[in-house]
Design an enzyme around this catalytic site. Sequence first.
Site, mmCIF file in Angstrom:
data_model
loop_
_atom_site.group_PDB
_atom_site.id
_atom_site.type_symbol
_atom_site.label_atom_id
_atom_site.label_comp_id
_atom_site.label_asym_id
_atom_site.label_seq_id
_atom_site.Cartn_x
_atom_site.Cartn_y
_atom_site.Cartn_z
ATOM 1 N N TYR A 58 42.013 41.718 35.015
ATOM 2 C CA TYR A 58 41.874 42.925 34.177
ATOM 3 C C TYR A 58 41.233 42.609 32.821
ATOM 4 C CZ TYR A 58 45.545 43.885 37.549
ATOM 5 O OH TYR A 58 46.268 43.962 38.710
ATOM 6 N N HIS A 103 40.757 32.964 38.791
ATOM 7 C CA HIS A 103 41.111 34.335 38.437
ATOM 8 C C HIS A 103 42.622 34.498 38.676
ATOM 9 C CE1 HIS A 103 39.971 38.400 37.501
ATOM 10 N NE2 HIS A 103 40.184 38.899 38.684
ATOM 11 N N ASP A 160 34.388 38.652 41.050
ATOM 12 C CA ASP A 160 35.833 38.442 40.968
ATOM 13 C C ASP A 160 36.548 38.822 42.257
ATOM 14 O OD1 ASP A 160 35.201 37.982 38.344
ATOM 15 O OD2 ASP A 160 36.579 39.477 37.521
ATOM 16 N N ASP A 161 37.729 38.256 42.393
ATOM 17 C CA ASP A 161 38.761 38.682 43.369
ATOM 18 C C ASP A 161 38.608 38.096 44.767
ATOM 19 O OD1 ASP A 161 39.599 40.174 41.227
ATOM 20 O OD2 ASP A 161 39.316 42.130 42.138
ATOM 21 N N HIS A 221 32.522 42.488 41.941
ATOM 22 C CA HIS A 221 33.674 42.056 42.744
ATOM 23 C C HIS A 221 33.215 41.792 44.170
ATOM 24 C CE1 HIS A 221 35.356 44.184 39.303
ATOM 25 N NE2 HIS A 221 36.404 43.393 39.447
ATOM 26 N N HIS A 268 46.455 37.302 40.883
ATOM 27 C CA HIS A 268 45.923 38.424 40.119
ATOM 28 C C HIS A 268 46.985 39.107 39.254
ATOM 29 C CE1 HIS A 268 43.203 41.800 39.228
ATOM 30 N NE2 HIS A 268 42.244 41.011 39.663
HETATM 31 NI NI NI Z 1 40.186 40.945 39.350
#
Ligand code: NI
Length: 313
Positions: free
Chosen positions: A208, A167, A109-110, A258, A171
């Site tokens: 989250y 995602h 993620d991210d 991540h 965020h």
């Molecule tokens: Ni995230």
Amino acid sequence: MRGKKKLMSLLLISVLGITAALSGCGKSEQDVAATPSANPSTEATTQTAATDDSHMITVTVPSPDGATTAAGNGGQTGGGESSSAESSEAGTTAAGGQTDVKAIALTFDDGPYTYKNVTNRIVDALEKNNAKATFFVVGQAVNEWFPTDGPEVMKKAVSIGCEIGTHTYSHENLNTSSSDVIKEQVEKGCKAIEDVTGQKVTLMRPPYGNAKQSVMDQVDLPMIQWDIDTLDWDTKDADNTVKVILEQAKPGSIILMHDIYGASAEAAERVIPELIKQGYQLVTVSELFEIYGKELEPHHQYYDARGDRDIES
Ligand code: NI
């Protein structure tokens, strides 16, 4: 002048990096399952942080999410030692799907995050081992933070068979967002990816892990959660991340990492060949559900492909 401009860009990247880094979406299953009314993750705090480049900067970031490690539904029966992963039998827990394939899905993620080649290292490790993973990308990282290197690494990921899901754009915590914001976050987030890959986005991971019923109702994509939380965003420790994965790995699992930390890239470089040595096929999320004979449907969320913790719709 040039030097000053370069320094400013570097600082900007550092600030963005830190903001992204500290807003990591690690969260336990218990937290995901909890009613979302009181969500501490939305509270902003001011922190001073250092990049791994030792720039000391002060940024306003969301508080980290809950940090408990317990698996919500008692899924850990194999004990602690890493050898226990070896004893897992492929397909035995698949409800409905029939398979002897020992498959697992790494998810990141991210990103994309190409500062210090973090995402690049992970994609390279996957390529080297003929493995695949799924990247849940933040649209803003593609369009604004890494507008050149971000698309480049995403294209490479797609070219080796990886999957890219959204995602959101920036965020956001969708549980506390208005309908308009949810719509915008999903649409802009998907567009940022589709403009790069030319492929329609079919999966979403909510930031989250927050996707209460009303959020799921509004988003026309399956929500992909996870059953193995490495807490890499919290520990930033490659040894720990590798250990968690090898201890908890089970066929059909979805592993949360991540791709914005050097330690996570290192963990990926080490754990990918190790999982393969243990007989795992590293596949995308869509492939994992296909292997287990399960359909991914919009307005539902999924924690693994075994159905251990079944669909909440
Ligand atoms: Ni995230």
